[in-house]
Each structure stands twice: as structure tokens, then as C-alpha cells.
Design an enzyme around this catalytic site. Structure first.
Site, PDB file in Angstrom:
ATOM      1  N   LYS A 119      -2.778   5.967  -4.207  1.00 36.13           N
ATOM      2  CA  LYS A 119      -3.876   6.905  -3.933  1.00 36.13           C
ATOM      3  C   LYS A 119      -3.616   8.248  -4.601  1.00 36.13           C
ATOM      4  CE  LYS A 119      -3.784   4.694   0.575  1.00 36.13           C
ATOM      5  NZ  LYS A 119      -2.391   4.616   1.074  1.00 36.13           N
TER       6      LYS A 119
ATOM      7  N   TYR B 130       2.888  10.066   0.037  1.00 31.82           N
ATOM      8  CA  TYR B 130       3.913   9.535   0.951  1.00 31.82           C
ATOM      9  C   TYR B 130       5.328   9.851   0.479  1.00 31.82           C
ATOM     10  CZ  TYR B 130      -0.034   6.765   2.736  1.00 31.82           C
ATOM     11  OH  TYR B 130      -1.248   6.379   3.232  1.00 31.82           O
TER      12      TYR B 130
ATOM     13  N   ASP C 131       0.849  -1.197   0.000  1.00 28.03           N
ATOM     14  CA  ASP C 131       0.000   0.000   0.000  1.00 28.03           C
ATOM     15  C   ASP C 131       0.883   1.245   0.000  1.00 28.03           C
ATOM     16  OD1 ASP C 131      -2.811   1.254   0.597  1.00 28.03           O
ATOM     17  OD2 ASP C 131      -1.372   2.284   1.908  1.00 28.03           O
TER      18      ASP C 131
ATOM     19  N   HIS D 223      -7.593   9.503  -1.831  1.00 24.58           N
ATOM     20  CA  HIS D 223      -6.926   9.464  -0.518  1.00 24.58           C
ATOM     21  C   HIS D 223      -7.792  10.097   0.587  1.00 24.58           C
ATOM     22  CE1 HIS D 223      -2.575   9.292   1.229  1.00 24.58           C
ATOM     23  NE2 HIS D 223      -3.467   9.021   2.154  1.00 24.58           N
TER      24      HIS D 223
HETATM   25  P1  NDP Z   1       0.402   1.232  11.821  1.00 23.64           P
HETATM   26  O1  NDP Z   1      -0.789   1.070  12.679  1.00 23.64           O
HETATM   27  O2  NDP Z   1       0.715   0.244  10.767  1.00 23.64           O
HETATM   28  O3  NDP Z   1       1.636   1.401  12.820  1.00 23.64           O
HETATM   29  C1  NDP Z   1       2.931   1.686  12.370  1.00 23.64           C
HETATM   30  C2  NDP Z   1       3.813   1.905  13.609  1.00 23.64           C
HETATM   31  O4  NDP Z   1       3.869   0.713  14.384  1.00 23.64           O
HETATM   32  C3  NDP Z   1       5.223   2.242  13.225  1.00 23.64           C
HETATM   33  O5  NDP Z   1       5.728   3.118  14.201  1.00 23.64           O
HETATM   34  C4  NDP Z   1       5.934   0.872  13.303  1.00 23.64           C
HETATM   35  O6  NDP Z   1       7.300   1.062  13.602  1.00 23.64           O
HETATM   36  C5  NDP Z   1       5.204   0.216  14.454  1.00 23.64           C
HETATM   37  N1  NDP Z   1       5.116  -1.265  14.337  1.00 23.64           N
HETATM   38  C6  NDP Z   1       5.033  -2.022  13.224  1.00 23.64           C
HETATM   39  N2  NDP Z   1       4.922  -3.326  13.513  1.00 23.64           N
HETATM   40  C7  NDP Z   1       4.926  -3.422  14.865  1.00 23.64           C
HETATM   41  C8  NDP Z   1       4.828  -4.498  15.763  1.00 23.64           C
HETATM   42  N3  NDP Z   1       4.705  -5.758  15.340  1.00 23.64           N
HETATM   43  N4  NDP Z   1       4.861  -4.216  17.100  1.00 23.64           N
HETATM   44  C9  NDP Z   1       4.970  -2.946  17.540  1.00 23.64           C
HETATM   45  N5  NDP Z   1       5.057  -1.880  16.732  1.00 23.64           N
HETATM   46  C10 NDP Z   1       5.035  -2.111  15.397  1.00 23.64           C
HETATM   47  O7  NDP Z   1       0.330   2.709  11.226  1.00 23.64           O
HETATM   48  P2  NDP Z   1       0.210   3.474   9.848  1.00 23.64           P
HETATM   49  O8  NDP Z   1      -0.468   4.747  10.172  1.00 23.64           O
HETATM   50  O9  NDP Z   1       1.507   3.505   9.168  1.00 23.64           O
HETATM   51  O10 NDP Z   1      -0.833   2.614   9.001  1.00 23.64           O
HETATM   52  C11 NDP Z   1      -0.459   1.541   8.174  1.00 23.64           C
HETATM   53  C12 NDP Z   1      -0.538   1.915   6.697  1.00 23.64           C
HETATM   54  O11 NDP Z   1      -1.851   2.251   6.330  1.00 23.64           O
HETATM   55  C13 NDP Z   1       0.257   3.163   6.309  1.00 23.64           C
HETATM   56  O12 NDP Z   1       1.650   2.938   6.312  1.00 23.64           O
HETATM   57  C14 NDP Z   1      -0.354   3.496   4.989  1.00 23.64           C
HETATM   58  O13 NDP Z   1       0.155   2.653   3.971  1.00 23.64           O
HETATM   59  C15 NDP Z   1      -1.827   3.211   5.273  1.00 23.64           C
HETATM   60  N6  NDP Z   1      -2.563   4.419   5.724  1.00 23.64           N
HETATM   61  C16 NDP Z   1      -3.545   4.927   4.904  1.00 23.64           C
HETATM   62  C17 NDP Z   1      -4.216   6.073   5.249  1.00 23.64           C
HETATM   63  C18 NDP Z   1      -5.250   6.642   4.350  1.00 23.64           C
HETATM   64  O14 NDP Z   1      -5.610   7.804   4.541  1.00 23.64           O
HETATM   65  N7  NDP Z   1      -5.760   5.901   3.404  1.00 23.64           N
HETATM   66  C19 NDP Z   1      -3.936   6.770   6.515  1.00 23.64           C
HETATM   67  C20 NDP Z   1      -2.942   6.128   7.332  1.00 23.64           C
HETATM   68  C21 NDP Z   1      -2.310   4.985   6.940  1.00 23.64           C
HETATM   69  P3  NDP Z   1       8.518   0.418  12.712  1.00 23.64           P
HETATM   70  O15 NDP Z   1       8.326   0.819  11.291  1.00 23.64           O
HETATM   71  O16 NDP Z   1       9.721   1.011  13.347  1.00 23.64           O
HETATM   72  O17 NDP Z   1       8.402  -1.079  12.927  1.00 23.64           O
HETATM   73  C1  1BO Z   2      -1.129  12.530   4.921  1.00 20.90           C
HETATM   74  C2  1BO Z   2      -1.572  11.184   4.530  1.00 20.90           C
HETATM   75  C3  1BO Z   2      -2.213  10.409   5.631  1.00 20.90           C
HETATM   76  C4  1BO Z   2      -1.811   8.979   5.590  1.00 20.90           C
HETATM   77  O1  1BO Z   2      -2.397   8.264   4.545  1.00 20.90           O
END
Ligand code: NDP
Ligand code: 1BO
Ligand code: 1BO
Length: 318
Positions: free
Chosen positions: A86, A58, A53, A119
Site C-alpha cells: 500500500k 508497517y 498483505d 492505504h
Molecule cells: P487481526 O484481526 O488479524 O488480529 C490480529 C490480532 O489477533 C493479533 O493480536 C494476533 O496476535 C491475534 N490473533 C491472530 N490469530 C489468532 C487466533 N487464531 N486466535 C486469537 N487471536 C489471534 O488484526 P489486524 O489489525 O492485524 O488485521 C489483519 C491485517 O489486515 C493487518 O495485519 C494488515 O495486514 C491488514 N490491515 C489493513 C488495514 C488497512 O488500512 N488497509 C488496517 C488494518 C489492518 P498474535 O500475532 O500474537 O497471534
Molecule cells: C497505520 C496503518 C493502519 C493499518 O493498516
């Protein structure tokens, strides 16, 4: 009767309205930074991910492209990968849809993507500030933009189209005018923000839901919640795995982000076991229901509007 093998394969995917399959777990890439290419490649070649994704916003699409290319050079077929991107808010006007997708394809080094999402359903002026200044949130021609998204499907540039961050009100507005309904809606979902009302609306219309921010988004996330930790201990799983499995058991696909090899592997070890019903319900009853991503920073101007509060961004549905 389906064979055990067929059933085992089935739980790795959800089938979309279009008939295409979306892999149940995908790799998130928001804030993946300079580790992106490596993470994407490792996730595919070593951990077994088939779904990535990303988003133009990003700023990592070129890196995602490098990771995908490396994985394909290592022998993975393009048709076995599911790539989501997106369109960003500054491009939410009909004439910008196709150029935006073309740019994404160029950066990803692909000739089609599997899923293209709106998005956020708000149009921003080029160079809009965070939070936006007066006049930087513009009128959004949802119908016109969707028509162009549909043409991308017809022209084979995109297999499916969908939405993110819609309220039920906006979803209903969109559904009134579509020829191709959204196949997927991507929304924030974790035990601290279940968003059941929206899930129900999607279910009613056969729209598949992908849960974003399944761990609670930041490093200070739900993996450290004592209730989650306790259940993880009893199941001999990690808190991250429990949160990802919780999303799958709700019928949503899920896209955890990590740039750490060990966590990338850990986060997809969520097949062949279940969270028992009782524990599932305990997770569902975690209090403190609130969104992490309210959209306030992106779209709210408290004095000039048009959105003067986060509640207004969500059409006062929360
Ligand atoms: P997540 O809920 O996936 O959390 C990510 C955080 O958790 C990072 O700090 C990561 O650190 C940490 N992490 C990952 N795996 C573990 C684990 N097993 N145990 C503990 N901590 C962990 O957050 P996101 O907001 O990044 O959401 C996931 C994805 O969803 C995004 O990356 C994006 O692709 C999508 N998204 C889409 C949105 C939209 O508007 N459509 C909005 C927000 C997100 P580290 O990398 O250091 O492991
Ligand atoms: C600013 C974008 C939020 C995460 O999808
Ligand atoms: C939680 C409901 C998901 C519908 O696809």
C-alpha cells in the site's frame, strides 16, 4: 459440471475484475515486528499461504522481502504468490506514486507486486504528527494519483490496483474518473463491524472486498467473544477459524495477522467445512457495531480540521 477437485480449488481463490485470482486467505503483517520474515516464510512453506498483505507504513517490507525470498529459495514460484502492498498518505501526490512503489519493490526484492492499494484516501505532510497538527492534512488529488497508479499497471509493475478505507462517497468520486477501476477494496470487517452498506456498493461495481482486522485487530479481540466461542465449540473449530470463515462466507477474502506459528497454521484451516446458516446469522447479529480503526488518530484535528471528527473522515456515513 466442475469436478470436485476444481471446486475445491475454486474456494481457495476469488477472481478479480481483471481476471487475476486473489487467494482467499492471506497473512497480515501490521505490527508483526521482528517476527515478520519468519512468519512470512513459515506461512508459505509450512502452512500453505500464498497471499501476504503488507504496507510501506508497517515498516516491515524488508522483512517481508526476506521471508518471500526464503520461501522462493525453498521452491515456491513467484507466480504462485500474491503480494499486496500500500502507498502511504505522505506519498499521495502524482509525482510520488512511482518512486513509492519502486521503494516498496526494492524492499520486497520483487520486480512486480500483485496488488497496490491506496492505504487511506488522505494526504499527509511529511513528518505529520498523530494526531495531525494544523496544516498537516493536505489536499488530495485523487484523480491524479489514480492516473499514476493506472500507469503502474500498464507498465507491468503492478498487476492490480485498489483502495482501502474509502467511504461510499469517495468510491463514487473515484469511479467517475477511472480508466482502470479498483479491483479490490480493503476494509475493516468482522462481526462487530460488518459494513454491509460498503460491501453492497462494491458488489454493485464488481469490486472485490478484502476484510482486514477480521479478528477485531488487538489481542483483546473477538476470539474471546462468548457468542463466537460458543459457535466454535459446537463446530469443533477455534474462535479464530470461525471469524475467518465468517468473512469467507460473506464473499470477502481475509487477511488475519499472527506471528505465532500455531495460529498462522490454525487461521488457514478454514476450507472443507461451513458455518451453518443459523450460526452465521447469529454471528451477524452480534451487537455493538463499531470500527476499531476510525482514522481519528491519523487524520482528525478537532480545532483546525479539515477533518474535525472521525465521522467526517467517513463522510458522515456511519
Ligand atoms: P487481526 O484481526 O488479524 O488480529 C490480529 C490480532 O489477533 C493479533 O493480536 C494476533 O496476535 C491475534 N490473533 C491472530 N490469530 C489468532 C487466533 N487464531 N486466535 C486469537 N487471536 C489471534 O488484526 P489486524 O489489525 O492485524 O488485521 C489483519 C491485517 O489486515 C493487518 O495485519 C494488515 O495486514 C491488514 N490491515 C489493513 C488495514 C488497512 O488500512 N488497509 C488496517 C488494518 C489492518 P498474535 O500475532 O500474537 O497471534
Ligand atoms: C497505520 C496503518 C493502519 C493499518 O493498516
Ligand atoms: C460482502 C460483499 C463482497 C463483495 O465482493
Amino acid at each position: 459440471m466442475a469436478s470436485a477437485k476444481a471446486m475445491a480449488q475454486e474456494e481457495h481463490h476469488f477472481v478479480l475484475k481483471s481476471g487475476h485470482a486473489i487467494p482467499a486467505v492471506g497473512l497480515g503483517t501490521w505490527r508483526a515486528g521482528s517476527d515478520t520474515a519468519h512468519s512470512v516464510e513459515t506461512s508459505i512453506t509450512e502452512a500453505g499461504y500464498r497471499h501476504v498483505d503488507t504496507a510501506a507504513q508497517y515498516g516491515v517490507e524488508q522483512e517481508v522481502g526476506k521471508g518471500l525470498k526464503a520461501a522462493m529459495e525453498a521452491g515456491i514460484n513467484r507466480k504462485d504468490l500474491f503480494v499486496t502492498s500500500k502507498i502511504w498518505c505522505t506519498n499521495l501526490t502524482p509525482e510520488r506514486v512511482r518512486p513509492a512503489l519502486k521503494n516498496t519493490l526494492k524492499d520486497l526484492q520483487l520486480d512486480y507486486i500483485d496488488l497496490y492499494l491506496i492505504h487511506w484516501p488522505f494526504r499527509l505532510k511529511d513528518g505529520a504528527h498523530q494526531p495531525p497538527e494544523a496544516g498537516e492534512v493536505l489536499e488530495f488529488d485523487m484523480e491524479g494519483v489514480w492516473r499514476e497508479m493506472e500507469r503502474l499497471v500498464t507498465d507491468g509493475l503492478v498487476k492490480d490496483i485498489g483502495i482501502c478505507n474509502f467511504s461510499v462517497t469517495k468510491l463514487n468520486q473515484l469511479l467517475r474518473s477511472v480508466n482502470i477501476p479498483p479491483a479490490v477494496c480493503q476494509m475493516e470487517m468482522h462481526p462487530g463491524w460488518k459494513n454491509d452498506k460498503f460491501c453492497e456498493a462494491c458488489k454493485k461495481h464488481g469490486i472485490h472486498v478484502t476484510a482486514y482486522s477480521p479478528l477485531g485487530s488487538s489481542e483483546k479481540n473477538l476470539a474471546h467473544d462468548p457468542v463466537v466461542e460458543k459457535i466454535a465449540n459446537t463446530l469443533n473449530k477455534t474462535p479464530g477459524q470461525v471469524l475467518i470463515k465468517w468473512a469467507l462466507q460473506r464473499g470477502t477474502s481475509v487477511i488475519p495477522k499472527s506471528t505465532k506459528d500455531e495460529r498462522i497454521k490454525e487461521n488457514i484451516q478454514v476450507f472443507g467445512w461451513e458455518i451453518p446458516e443459523e450460526d452465521f446469522q447469529v454471528l451477524c447479529s452480534i451487537k455493538d457495531e463499531k470500527r476499531v480503526l476510525t482514522g481519528e488518530e491519523l487524520f482528525v484535528n478537532k480545532t483546525h480540521g479539515p477533518y474535525k471528527s472521525a465521522s467526517e473522515v467517513w463522510d458522515n456515513e456511519d
